[in-house]
Write an enzyme that holds these catalytic residues in place. Structure first.
Site, PDB file in Angstrom:
ATOM      1  N   LYS A 187      -8.519  -2.520   1.257  1.00 22.74           N
ATOM      2  CA  LYS A 187      -8.348  -1.574   2.348  1.00 22.74           C
ATOM      3  C   LYS A 187      -9.128  -0.281   2.070  1.00 22.74           C
ATOM      4  CE  LYS A 187      -6.064  -3.527   5.772  1.00 22.74           C
ATOM      5  NZ  LYS A 187      -5.413  -4.758   5.584  1.00 22.74           N
ATOM      6  N   SER A 194       0.266  -4.933  10.661  1.00 22.82           N
ATOM      7  CA  SER A 194       0.714  -5.819   9.588  1.00 22.82           C
ATOM      8  C   SER A 194       1.913  -6.664  10.039  1.00 22.82           C
ATOM      9  CB  SER A 194       1.105  -4.980   8.375  1.00 22.82           C
ATOM     10  OG  SER A 194       1.448  -5.820   7.317  1.00 22.82           O
ATOM     11  N   ASP A 251      -8.927 -10.523   8.806  1.00 18.63           N
ATOM     12  CA  ASP A 251      -8.423  -9.138   8.814  1.00 18.63           C
ATOM     13  C   ASP A 251      -9.403  -8.033   9.231  1.00 18.63           C
ATOM     14  OD1 ASP A 251      -5.989  -7.633   8.224  1.00 18.63           O
ATOM     15  OD2 ASP A 251      -7.120  -6.721   6.611  1.00 18.63           O
ATOM     16  N   HIS A 290      -9.667  -3.849  13.061  1.00 22.07           N
ATOM     17  CA  HIS A 290      -8.634  -4.467  12.244  1.00 22.07           C
ATOM     18  C   HIS A 290      -8.140  -5.703  13.008  1.00 22.07           C
ATOM     19  CE1 HIS A 290      -4.410  -4.233  10.262  1.00 22.07           C
ATOM     20  NE2 HIS A 290      -5.244  -4.852   9.462  1.00 22.07           N
ATOM     21  N   ARG A 334       0.834  -1.196   0.000  1.00 23.82           N
ATOM     22  CA  ARG A 334       0.000   0.000   0.000  1.00 23.82           C
ATOM     23  C   ARG A 334       0.876   1.256   0.000  1.00 23.82           C
ATOM     24  NH1 ARG A 334      -1.968   1.102   4.232  1.00 23.82           N
ATOM     25  NH2 ARG A 334      -0.953  -0.467   5.531  1.00 23.82           N
ATOM     26  N   LYS A 393      -2.008 -11.933  12.526  1.00 23.32           N
ATOM     27  CA  LYS A 393      -3.471 -12.092  12.478  1.00 23.32           C
ATOM     28  C   LYS A 393      -3.884 -13.268  11.591  1.00 23.32           C
ATOM     29  CE  LYS A 393      -4.298  -7.910  10.973  1.00 23.32           C
ATOM     30  NZ  LYS A 393      -2.895  -7.468  10.980  1.00 23.32           N
ATOM     31  N   THR A 394      -3.377 -13.264  10.365  1.00 21.86           N
ATOM     32  CA  THR A 394      -3.781 -14.307   9.415  1.00 21.86           C
ATOM     33  C   THR A 394      -3.220 -15.662   9.841  1.00 21.86           C
ATOM     34  OG1 THR A 394      -3.895 -12.685   7.646  1.00 21.86           O
ATOM     35  CG2 THR A 394      -3.714 -14.984   6.980  1.00 21.86           C
ATOM     36  N   ARG A 441       2.200 -12.189  -1.403  1.00 19.45           N
ATOM     37  CA  ARG A 441       0.845 -12.408  -0.873  1.00 19.45           C
ATOM     38  C   ARG A 441       0.072 -13.411  -1.701  1.00 19.45           C
ATOM     39  NH1 ARG A 441      -1.303  -9.527   3.837  1.00 19.45           N
ATOM     40  NH2 ARG A 441       0.222  -7.898   4.212  1.00 19.45           N
TER      41      ARG A 441
END
Ligand code: ATP
Ligand code: MN
Length: 534
Positions: free
Chosen positions: A203, A241, A260, A223, A61, A245-246, A325
């Site tokens: 996002k 990030s 997410d 988030h 991003r 989380k994932t 990714r």
């Protein structure tokens, strides 16, 4: 697709100013999008059948190139700062014209109707219009997928137009670089030009929901990832990030809700998305089998390299980017629940990747400490490939996601605080980062230990153990934890130089205190008392 559906869709596009309908692909299937990508020479299938593409100049991003149009809706409601950047309406009009005329000249165009929010009460219909078939596959994977018979009556609430190959003129468009992501709440449009990084699409809609839900529906947006145990106990995992989380929400013993973006309503937790977007750097089948197995036909893999002469992905190769990714529909994870909705959470985890190796790998937080940590949103990143930098770089990002939260962080923090109090949730801090010394000396916490600590917390195995208070951060460190070596629980034990640990802990505490200064006036005494003590 029926002719009726297509003609309705075309009529709506004309009102947007898009008249390029001759070579328009509406609601293409994943298979068609894969074939289209291969046909235009922008992708390759790997040995498991996943589509591998490069997103071009941008592989992440661009927060400095993301704008919100300042108008009568937003001028007083957005928390304008160096992340929520304003742009004038006159520039939005110019960029919008540029994009539509560009789109009208394209040889082909892909249009997809989809939606966000698994709870039908909050559903947001989105029409995504893309220059690239692979961006459209991303939208298919990541948003929720409407049934075909419902498409005839599909009314988009929001539009996203993504044109990676369009370079804008900075002066003419009032932007910083040739690329921009621009959100207009008045027109309900997100324009993404000049960047092919697919994460901008998801996002962008996340930012919109983070405005709408708390502001207009009194629902907390977060988030975080979420999963649910056999007894119906939901857990949520906040974190910036790269904090896990994932990775940590994909747990063979628990059902995945989402990886997410979620909301916490009066009666449930629901996922905004219909897919996952996982990092693949250093991915192995052994450590992350769920994600590894999801890389199959239909999945979209970004910016990875193959072993020379093969179409086998070398997950250790970061030569294009560290941020490699894969996106895939949520049901590619075996034990995902559909719809992606769970009950009210019993446990909250704040994930941080502390490269200073100061914070304990697991600690229990009091309500005041939980609020303090949520507002602080700490993680530390390693410098990565930048030459000459050996020190970890600390980041404080309010609500563990400042770049996506357009309202003042106090708004989200207050809603979370009320909910935590009302539902008596356990809050844990998990350091998925360094142990045994900072980056350069120590090592990253073993994933298997982090998983074991989370399991112990979820299974109530830490309910009856003894805790000791961290001398600087005041958080409670368990003395034992099943399946985890006892000596790693207190970080100081893992450092050979104890004085160096104390010095580093003080240094980090100083950073927390400095960062919190800007919130101190609005915070209540309980939260202020949770600050680290130097
Ligand atoms: P984003 O918001 O960018 O999607 P994320 O919070 O989902 O980030 P993950 O994709 O889960 O982050 O990334 C965590 C990375 O760290 C993975 O590549 C994982 O393999 C790696 N990792 C190494 N050790 C650990 C650990 N102890 N706990 C969690 N993740 C770890
Ligand atoms: Mn993630």
């Amino acid at each position: 697709m029926s002719a009726v559906v297509i003609s309705i869709s075309l009529k709506n596009l004309a009102t947007l100013g898009i008249r390029n309908t001759e070579h328009l692909h509406y609601q293409s299937s994943p298979e068609e999008l894969i074939q289209d990508t291969l046909r235009i020479g922008e992708g390759t299938l790997n040995d498991t059948g996943a589509l591998v593409i490069c997103t071009g100049e941008f592989t992440g991003r661009c927060p400095k190139d993301k704008f919100i149009v300042k108008d009568e809706i937003t001028s007083e409601t957005i928390n304008w700062n160096d992340i929520n950047l304003p742009i004038g309406q006159e520039y939005f009009d110019i960029i919008y014209k540029k994009i539509t005329s560009y789109v009208n000249e394209l040889p082909e165009l892909w249009v997809r109707d989809c939606y966000a929010c698994a709870d039908p009460r909050y559903r947001l219909n989105v029409r995504v219009i893309t220059e690239k078939p692979w961006s459209n596959l991303f939208a298919y994977n990541m948003f929720l997928r409407p049934e075909e018979e419902k498409l005839e009556n599909f009314k988009p609430d929001w539009h996203v137009i993504a044109t990676p190959d369009l370079k804008l003129n900075t002066k003419e468009c009032g932007i910083n670089h040739h690329n921009a992501a621009v959100i207009s709440f008045k027109h309900k449009i997100i324009l993404i030009a000049g960047s092919g990084y697919t994460g901008e699409i998801k996002k962008g809609i996340f930012t919109v929901l983070n405005y709408i839900l708390p502001q207009q529906k009194n629902v907390l947006s977060m988030h975080c990832s979420a999963n649910i145990g056999e007894k119906g106990d939901t857990a949520i995992f906040f974190g910036l990030s790269g904090t896990g989380k994932t990775t940590l929400s994909a747990d063979p013993d628990r059902k995945l809700i989402g990886d997410d973006e979620h909301a916490w309503t009066n009666d449930n937790i629901f996922n905004f998305e219909g897919g996952c977007y996982a990092k693949t750097i250093n991915l192995t089948e052994e450590k992350e089998p769920e994600i590894f197995d999801a890389i199959r036909h239909g999945a979209l893999v970004e910016n990875v390299c193959f072993y020379p002469g093969t179409n086998k992905i070398n997950f250790d190769d970061a030569s294009i980017t560290e941020n490699t990714r894969v996106s895939y529909p949520v049901h590619y994870i075996n034990n995902a629940i559909e719809p992606s909705i769970g009950g009210l959470p019993k446990n909250i985890f704040f994930l941080t990747c502390d490269a200073f190796a100061v914070l304990p790998p697991i600690a229990k937080l009091s309500p005041g400490q939980a609020m303090y940590q949520f507002i602080s949103g700490y993680t530390a990143k390693i410098a990565g490939t930048e030459a000459g930098i050996t020190e970890p770089r600390p980041t404080f990002s309010a609500c563990f996601g400042a770049p996506f939260f357009p309202l003042h962080p106090g708004k989200y923090a207050q809603m979370l605080g009320n909910k935590m109090q009302e539902h008596k949730v356990n809050v844990w801090m998990i350091n998925t980062g360094w142990t045994g010394g900072p980056y350069g000396t120590g090592t990253r916490m073993k994933l298997k230990y982090t998983r074991a600590m989370i399991s112990a917390a979820l299974d109530g195995k830490l309910d009856n153990v003894e805790f000791e208070k961290h001398p600087v951060f005041g958080i409670a460190i368990p003395n034992t934890c099943s399946n985890v070596p006892t000596e790693i629980l207190n970080p100081k034990n893992t450092w050979s130089d104890k004085t160096a640990y104390d010095a580093k802990a003080k240094y980090l505490a100083g950073l927390f205190i400095k960062n919190f200064e800007k919130y101190a006036t609005g915070a209540n005494p309980e939260v202020l008392a949770a600050a680290p003590i130097i």
